[in-house]
Write a protein that holds these residues in place. Sequence first.
Motif, mmCIF file in Angstrom:
data_model
loop_
_atom_site.group_PDB
_atom_site.id
_atom_site.type_symbol
_atom_site.label_atom_id
_atom_site.label_comp_id
_atom_site.label_asym_id
_atom_site.label_seq_id
_atom_site.Cartn_x
_atom_site.Cartn_y
_atom_site.Cartn_z
ATOM 1 N N GLU A 16 0.855 -1.195 0.000
ATOM 2 C CA GLU A 16 0.000 0.000 0.000
ATOM 3 C C GLU A 16 0.892 1.245 0.000
ATOM 4 O O GLU A 16 0.459 2.314 -0.422
ATOM 5 N N LYS A 17 2.146 1.103 0.499
ATOM 6 C CA LYS A 17 3.068 2.233 0.570
ATOM 7 C C LYS A 17 3.638 2.473 -0.828
ATOM 8 O O LYS A 17 3.714 1.559 -1.659
ATOM 9 N N VAL A 18 4.050 3.712 -1.089
ATOM 10 C CA VAL A 18 4.229 4.106 -2.485
ATOM 11 C C VAL A 18 5.278 3.293 -3.253
ATOM 12 O O VAL A 18 5.041 2.929 -4.412
ATOM 13 N N ILE A 19 6.417 2.998 -2.654
ATOM 14 C CA ILE A 19 7.464 2.345 -3.461
ATOM 15 C C ILE A 19 7.110 0.900 -3.826
ATOM 16 O O ILE A 19 7.173 0.535 -5.009
ATOM 17 N N PRO A 20 6.669 0.064 -2.867
ATOM 18 C CA PRO A 20 6.248 -1.267 -3.306
ATOM 19 C C PRO A 20 4.998 -1.237 -4.198
ATOM 20 O O PRO A 20 4.861 -2.070 -5.097
ATOM 21 N N LEU A 21 4.117 -0.253 -3.977
ATOM 22 C CA LEU A 21 2.922 -0.162 -4.836
ATOM 23 C C LEU A 21 3.331 0.164 -6.272
ATOM 24 O O LEU A 21 2.923 -0.523 -7.226
ATOM 25 N N PHE A 22 4.152 1.190 -6.434
ATOM 26 C CA PHE A 22 4.554 1.600 -7.786
ATOM 27 C C PHE A 22 5.388 0.498 -8.455
ATOM 28 O O PHE A 22 5.237 0.215 -9.635
ATOM 29 N N THR A 23 6.276 -0.129 -7.690
ATOM 30 C CA THR A 23 7.146 -1.156 -8.281
ATOM 31 C C THR A 23 6.322 -2.352 -8.753
ATOM 32 O O THR A 23 6.471 -2.813 -9.892
ATOM 33 N N THR A 24 5.440 -2.834 -7.877
ATOM 34 C CA THR A 24 4.692 -4.042 -8.243
ATOM 35 C C THR A 24 3.656 -3.728 -9.332
ATOM 36 O O THR A 24 3.429 -4.540 -10.218
ATOM 37 N N ASN A 25 3.065 -2.522 -9.295
ATOM 38 C CA ASN A 25 2.156 -2.137 -10.388
ATOM 39 C C ASN A 25 2.917 -2.089 -11.712
ATOM 40 O O ASN A 25 2.442 -2.579 -12.735
ATOM 41 N N ALA A 26 4.108 -1.501 -11.691
ATOM 42 C CA ALA A 26 4.892 -1.387 -12.934
ATOM 43 C C ALA A 26 5.259 -2.769 -13.461
ATOM 44 O O ALA A 26 5.157 -3.024 -14.671
ATOM 45 N N ILE A 27 5.651 -3.671 -12.562
ATOM 46 C CA ILE A 27 5.980 -5.038 -13.006
ATOM 47 C C ILE A 27 4.771 -5.650 -13.709
ATOM 48 O O ILE A 27 4.900 -6.348 -14.714
ATOM 49 N N GLU A 28 3.567 -5.330 -13.193
ATOM 50 C CA GLU A 28 2.335 -5.901 -13.778
ATOM 51 C C GLU A 28 1.741 -5.029 -14.898
ATOM 52 O O GLU A 28 0.595 -5.246 -15.289
ATOM 53 N N ASP A 29 2.523 -4.013 -15.338
ATOM 54 C CA ASP A 29 2.066 -3.089 -16.396
ATOM 55 C C ASP A 29 0.768 -2.364 -16.022
ATOM 56 O O ASP A 29 -0.066 -2.055 -16.885
ATOM 57 N N LYS A 30 0.606 -2.092 -14.721
ATOM 58 C CA LYS A 30 -0.565 -1.335 -14.248
ATOM 59 C C LYS A 30 -0.144 0.123 -14.015
ATOM 60 O O LYS A 30 1.039 0.398 -13.823
ATOM 61 N N PRO A 31 -1.127 1.060 -13.980
ATOM 62 C CA PRO A 31 -0.767 2.462 -13.784
ATOM 63 C C PRO A 31 -0.174 2.747 -12.403
ATOM 64 O O PRO A 31 -0.465 2.039 -11.434
ATOM 65 N N LEU A 32 0.666 3.763 -12.356
ATOM 66 C CA LEU A 32 1.230 4.239 -11.085
ATOM 67 C C LEU A 32 0.423 5.477 -10.682
ATOM 68 O O LEU A 32 0.570 6.545 -11.316
ATOM 69 N N PRO A 33 -0.467 5.378 -9.682
ATOM 70 C CA PRO A 33 -1.336 6.523 -9.336
ATOM 71 C C PRO A 33 -0.579 7.579 -8.517
ATOM 72 O O PRO A 33 -0.471 7.478 -7.292
ATOM 73 N N LEU A 34 -0.064 8.570 -9.199
ATOM 74 C CA LEU A 34 0.734 9.617 -8.544
ATOM 75 C C LEU A 34 -0.196 10.724 -8.053
ATOM 76 O O LEU A 34 -0.953 11.302 -8.849
ATOM 77 N N TYR A 35 -0.137 11.013 -6.751
ATOM 78 C CA TYR A 35 -1.044 12.021 -6.190
ATOM 79 C C TYR A 35 -0.651 13.433 -6.646
ATOM 80 O O TYR A 35 0.508 13.843 -6.474
ATOM 81 N N GLY A 36 -1.628 14.161 -7.178
ATOM 82 C CA GLY A 36 -1.430 15.571 -7.534
ATOM 83 C C GLY A 36 -0.303 15.753 -8.535
ATOM 84 O O GLY A 36 -0.142 14.976 -9.476
ATOM 85 N N SER A 37 0.519 16.777 -8.254
ATOM 86 C CA SER A 37 1.594 17.123 -9.198
ATOM 87 C C SER A 37 2.752 16.134 -9.149
ATOM 88 O O SER A 37 3.538 16.050 -10.083
ATOM 89 N N GLY A 38 2.898 15.428 -8.023
ATOM 90 C CA GLY A 38 4.058 14.545 -7.852
ATOM 91 C C GLY A 38 5.316 15.313 -7.447
ATOM 92 O O GLY A 38 6.402 14.751 -7.372
ATOM 93 N N GLU A 39 5.149 16.615 -7.176
ATOM 94 C CA GLU A 39 6.306 17.435 -6.776
ATOM 95 C C GLU A 39 6.618 17.290 -5.282
ATOM 96 O O GLU A 39 7.572 17.858 -4.771
#
Length: 340
Positions: free
Chosen positions: A185-208
């Motif tokens: 649920e935390k951002v780094i494992p979420l983004f990594t595992t989503n990317a491995i599965e070719d799923k979107p990375l839901p970035l909150y707001g601007s990402g800044e």
Amino acid sequence: MKILVTGGAGFIGSNFIRLYLSHHSDCEIVNLDKLTYAGNLENLRDVENDPRYSFVKGDICDSDVVGDVMQGVRAVVNFAAETHVDRSIGDPSGFLRTDIFGVHVLLEAAREHGVERFVQISTDEVYGVTTGEPFTEDAPMNPRNPYSASKAGGELLAHSYFTTYGFPVLITRGANNVGPNQYPEKVIPLFTTNAIEDKPLPLYGSGEQERDYTHVLDHCTGIECVMDGGEPGATYNIGAGNHMKNIDMARLILRELGKPEELIVHVEDREGHDFRYAIDSTKLRALGWEPSFDAEGAVLSAVRWYVENPGWWQPIKSGEFLEYYEKQYGKRLEEAGGTG
Ligand code: NAD
Ligand code: DAU
């Protein structure tokens, strides 16, 4: 030396138990954990048969269980908590219970049993946002979401046991941890595992937004330093100073995995999103602590761990997790034109 570690089946607690056992041949560790959705005994498979380690399933809010496990304990390290900001925004009640009342139950039992060191694991989120210099430990607290407010309550209570009863409490405030066994649920494992599965990375707001992505092993050596050499009543920041914007972190993950940047989907921002955390860990460095991972090294070493350990995270990303994911991201992704 018998140590009670609470929440040891979670991300940081399990890494801490492994590290502490490997550095202290004469210690005995009892792990008290309720095994919420975030607790996972798989995290400790490699130490479960170590005669110095034992596990008790139980809730830190349950004074009977806590009284039982406190027998003969000389030091307590309290990791047990509800820890995810987004879940605290959805429903704060469990956070108040474990992160404040649970700390009270532990403190009472520890004091009664003459515990010699009580380390309360807190977070840099209690300072709230900074746009300027990194916060030192004497900066005022300004928690801005139900998770950080609960953690602030827990540590204030712990500190009050030092000032009121002279009970030897030490507090650590860690930055954003990354590394093996972090619930996705935390951002780094979420983004990594989503990317491995070719799923979107839901970035909150601007990402800044910016975080100090500190490797969990560096956090754990910091806690070890505080346990072994910290001053009772004192608070210690633990952050490597690995500042990175979320958008740059997302791009780094995709580059490492050879995936396209189009997977990044800017979604509706987190409510009350803290823009930037930054802490000054000079006080801990004076105890001899040095982090060993820089920002890129910490993030990439975590990414590689998830690539190499699908057997750990794939079973987690099912059942309760999918319900949570749909609730947290379904509408956000739909509105942003990404798919779930
Ligand atoms: P986690 O969510 O991965 O693990 C929490 C653990 O606590 C789980 O094993 C869970 O089963 C257990 N637990 C929850 N409620 C309990 C209860 N009532 N009784 C007994 N056990 C219970 O969390 P984490 O990321 O490993 O964080 C550990 C601690 O470090 C927390 O106190 C958190 O506030 C703090 N912290 C985390 C970070 C971070 O980046 N993850 C940074 C700084 C501080
Ligand atoms: O700073 C220490 C804290 O770090 C700990 O006390 C918390 O327990 C831990 O969860 C963490 O809190 P954050 O809210 O900073 O971590 P999270 O991984 O949820 O988010 C990190 C950043 O990424 C934050 O700016 C929000 C953003 N984010 C997060 C998620 C889950 C996204 O852009 N998209 C997401 O889907």
